[in-house]
Structure formats: C-alpha cells, structure tokens
Design a protein around this motif. Structure first.
Motif, PDB file in Angstrom:
ATOM      1  N   SER A 142       0.832  -1.184  -0.045  1.00  0.00           N
ATOM      2  CA  SER A 142      -0.452   0.006  -0.219  1.00  0.00           C
ATOM      3  C   SER A 142       0.770   1.221   0.188  1.00  0.00           C
ATOM      4  O   SER A 142       2.178   1.349   0.348  1.00  0.00           O
ATOM      5  N   LEU A 143       0.537   2.398  -0.614  1.00  0.00           N
ATOM      6  CA  LEU A 143       1.100   3.753  -0.395  1.00  0.00           C
ATOM      7  C   LEU A 143       1.049   4.167   0.769  1.00  0.00           C
ATOM      8  O   LEU A 143       2.562   4.283   1.565  1.00  0.00           O
ATOM      9  N   THR A 144       0.490   3.308   1.954  1.00  0.00           N
ATOM     10  CA  THR A 144       0.884   3.757   3.193  1.00  0.00           C
ATOM     11  C   THR A 144       1.977   3.050   3.816  1.00  0.00           C
ATOM     12  O   THR A 144       3.071   3.649   4.619  1.00  0.00           O
ATOM     13  N   ASP A 145       2.123   1.975   3.371  1.00  0.00           N
ATOM     14  CA  ASP A 145       2.993   1.141   4.108  1.00  0.00           C
ATOM     15  C   ASP A 145       4.645   1.723   3.416  1.00  0.00           C
ATOM     16  O   ASP A 145       5.511   1.593   4.388  1.00  0.00           O
ATOM     17  N   ALA A 146       4.603   2.086   2.031  1.00  0.00           N
ATOM     18  CA  ALA A 146       5.812   2.658   1.415  1.00  0.00           C
ATOM     19  C   ALA A 146       6.455   3.717   1.885  1.00  0.00           C
ATOM     20  O   ALA A 146       7.395   4.223   1.937  1.00  0.00           O
TER      21      ALA A 146
END
Length: 463
Positions: free
Chosen positions: A2-6
């Motif tokens: 996910s963009l959050t995790d990235a």
C-alpha cells in the motif's frame, strides 16, 4: 504494498547518502527560497503578521524555538505557526505543480522549529545533513500524496499534505520507530484542517491554514512520542485521507516514483511572482510580449487566456472594488493589468493605491479566460495567450511549462534576485554582510553542525 506502508518505510529508511547530489542541491535552493519568503512575510506589507504573533504569544510561554526575523522565543509549535504563516502569506513560496502542493511552507517551518526544540530541550543538536534528509522525507510524503489525488480540490491540499509530510520529517529527525511514526501520522491526520472556501473568497485564512497545520505537526508529534495511540490506516482506510479528503485517487504513480528512488525535490518549482502559481505562465507570456511590442493598458484592446480548468478555479475570479491583497494575488485581471502597467508583479504591487487604481479596474473586463483542450483537474499548463491590439493586430504566445518550473528553472542570479527582493521587505533591515553569511550557510548546509546556527542568521536585533 500500500502507499501507506511504502511511505512509512521510506520515511524510516531514507538516509543522506541515498540522496543524489542533484537532490541535495535542490534542497539547498528551495530552503533558501523558503527562508527568504519567510523573512519577507515579517514585513509591514503583511499587516496580519502582527495578529499571528500576538495570538501565538497567548498560547503559552516557552523558548524552545524562535520566530524568524524578530527572534521571539516561543514553544516550538507556536514558532512553527508564526514562521509557516510568514512563508505562505504572500503566495511567494515554491510549489510542486504536479501535486498542487506548496511543499516547503508547512514543512520548513515545522522541521526547523523541531530541530531547535530537539537541540534546546532534548540536548541533541540537529546537523545540516539530518535536516536535508528530513526535508526530503517530508517533501516526498507530501507531494506523493498530492499526485495521488484525482478529483478537483475541495480541501486545501498544501496545508494538509504539508502537515502529513512535516510529521514524517519530524519523526525522521528523531529516529522514530515504525509504531511511533505511524501514530504520529494518524494523530496528524486527525488534526488536519483547511478547505478551499478561503481560496474561493480570497481570504487570508488560506495562509492561516498553513500556519495551523505547521503547529499541528509539532503538537501531534509530541503526543505520539509520549505514547498516544492513533488511527493506523490514516491514508487509505475507508475514512482515510485519500478516500475522504481527495475522494478520487490513484496511488500507482506515487508507488512507481518511490520504487524508482525519484526525489520529489527535483520536481519543485520556484514562484517567480508573489501571486497564485496558476497565473505564472500568463504573466510570463505577457511580460515577454510587453517587452517585445511595447504593450500598455492604452494599446491593448483584449486579452484571451486559454488554460486548463484548474487555472479558472484558482485565479479566474472577477476584479472587484475594494479587494483585499489576498484576493488580488489570485485575481488574474488585476495581475495581468499590473504587468501591463508596471512590467511585473512584485511585493510592492499590492499597496492600497495599486489595489484602487481605476486604470486596472477599467482594464479588467477586457480579459477573458477560455478553456483549452486539457481536462486534467490538477494541471496548470499548457496555457496560450492571445493579445489583440486596438490597431487590430493579434499577438500570440504559448507555454507548456511555467517559468520557475524544472523545465524552465531559474538561474542562480535569478534565485538571488528573488532572495534580495524578499529581504528588502523584511520587518528589520538585513545588511549586506548578514545576507552574504546567510547565503553561505545555506550553500554549505550539509556542513553545519547545529541548525540553530542557521536560525541565528534569520534574526535581526531590534535597533
């Protein structure tokens, strides 16, 4: 991923040695630009700065950071608020056009206040390399969120994305673990503020939204570092930033840029004029035509600007009598009339007599904004200009990129011209030697042992 995790992984793992020399150089350039416009924002041409300072002083005493130019000791969140206002209050700070985010307003004010606080309270000075890296973390987070939005803005993206980026940068300065970083972003998301209503009305509250989010980033970081829990999926959850605030989004391009190791600092543009960035290409084209053909308010019969829909939204407002400066900065008829009258829009263009000039009011109906073939709701270019003279001749100009953008960057001399123009409008005089020393410190930012040395140079003693 996910963009959050990235983004969380990026904020934790980026190191100075990961940055290429071009990214480091761009960081110095846009920090100098941001500090200069922040210094200018202290001046008498921004009378509401006094209200911001008085309000910040009422929030409580402290001496962990300082207001720029005048040097008042303040709690770090209050210093970030004052300095964030000063950076954005004149629409002169840099912009990441693909994201439609002013990437350094919240970020520079918050990170420098955080660096002072870390040195003064935690007894752990922040050096120039750490600041450069944290600024890159913050700008990457803010702008990669910005480019993920796909709908016309309803909320004020520069303040909101700026706060989330600043919080990631502050956490990076402190070497935060993954849980604390995630909580800090979740708390900041819960504290975000700012809509486009202030922009529609041309209210100075627009810049206040930057200031309030600068303050929020510091406040939320302190909550997180002291263990306060927060929503964990603050960006992509069902009521997270992207679905709730942006509405329509696509994280693919942001993930691709992260995977490629692309520094977003390299995509930042200078603001060449203290106006909305959406008006920059038109001003540049008209300045060029004016110089080549001797254009004046008297010999121009009509101007037509063909531009994307966002330009119409941001600067297509009508000329009105008794407009405030904050309205005029985003009013294309006033801005292009000023170019014809004075040759350029500078920091002195908004004096009361300029705002009330009947010649500009008479010119305003002769400007027309028309749609071009670009339907991207977040695009500011391409733009085309048609100028019809009273003798019937028609002049044309076109821009695929705005002046000051990475495609048309400012030279070093042009950067310094803007720097000195800003310092000429500060609340206190910056003498020549003081200016030279400040420039030298920024040019050698990675060699500074303590960011407080840089802040020392942003302050002028009272006469």
């Amino acid at each position: 991923m996910s963009l959050t995790d990235a983004l969380l992984r990026h904020a934790q793992t980026l190191r100075f040695d990961d940055l290429g020399p071009e990214a480091v150089a761009a960081t110095r350039v846009f920090l100098m630009d941001s500090l200069a416009v922040g210094i200018s924002g202290s001046g008498p041409q921004v009378p509401l700065t006094a209200a911001i300072r008085a309000s910040a002083a009422s929030y409580g005493s402290g001496a962990s950071a300082r207001a720029w130019v005048t040097g008042e000791p303040l709690p770090a969140p209050s210093a970030a608020m004052v300095n964030g206002w000063q950076i954005h209050s004149q629409e002169f700070d840099c912009v990441h056009m693909p994201a439609v985010v002013h990437p350094m307003a919240v970020i520079a004010s918050a990170l420098i206040a955080a660096a002072e606080h870390k040195a003064n309270v935690d007894q752990a000075p922040v050096d120039g390399r750490a600041l450069i890296t944290a600024l890159n973390v913050a700008v990457d987070v803010a702008t990669l969120l910005g480019i993920s939005g796909r709908a016309p803005m309803r909320f004020f993206r520069p303040a909101m994305c700026g706060a989330l980026g600043a919080t990631a940068g502050i956490a990076h300065l402190h070497g935060a673990d993954a849980a604390t970083l995630r909580n800090a972003l979740g708390l900041t998301y819960s504290h975000l503020s700012g809509t486009m209503q202030a922009h529609v009305e041309g209210s100075p509250t627009l810049a206040l939204q930057i200031a309030l989010n600068s303050r929020a980033a510091l406040s939320c970081w302190e909550l997180a570092r002291h263990g306060f829990p927060a929503p964990q999926n603050m960006l992509e959850g069902p009521f997270g930033y992207l679905p709730l605030i942006e509405g329509q989004f696509d994280t693919g391009p942001a993930l691709a840029r992260l995977a490629a190791g692309e520094s977003q600092m390299l995509s930042v543009s200078h603001k060449v004029f203290p106006t909305g960035g959406a008006a920059h290409a038109a001003q540049d084209m008209l300045m060029e035509l004016r110089a080549a053909h001797g254009l004046t308010l008297d010999n121009v019969a009509r101007i037509e600007l063909l531009a994307p829909p966002l330009v119409h939204r941001l600067v297509g407002r009508p000329y009105v009598a008794d407009m405030q400066t904050s309205y005029a900065r985003l009013c294309l008829p006033f801005l292009l009339g000023t170019v014809l009258l004075d040759g350029k829009v500078g920091l002195s263009a908004y004096a009361p007599e300029k705002l009330a000039d009947p010649r500009l009011a008479a010119f305003a109906p002769h400007l027309q904004l028309l749609p071009n073939d670009c339907n991207d709701p977040n695009a500011l270019v391409p733009q085309s200009l048609r100028v019809t003279l009273h003798d019937g001749s028609v002049l044309h100009s076109h821009r695929d990129a705005a002046i000051g953008s990475p495609q048309r960057p400012l030279s070093r001399d042009q950067q310094l011209e803007k720097f000195h123009h800003c310092l000429d409008h500060a609340a206190r005089p910056f003498q020549a030697q003081h200016r030279s020393t400040l420039i030298s410190h920024i040019d050698h930012l990675e060699d500074i042992a303590d960011v407080r040395q840089l802040v020392d140079l942003l302050i002028v003693e009272a006469p």
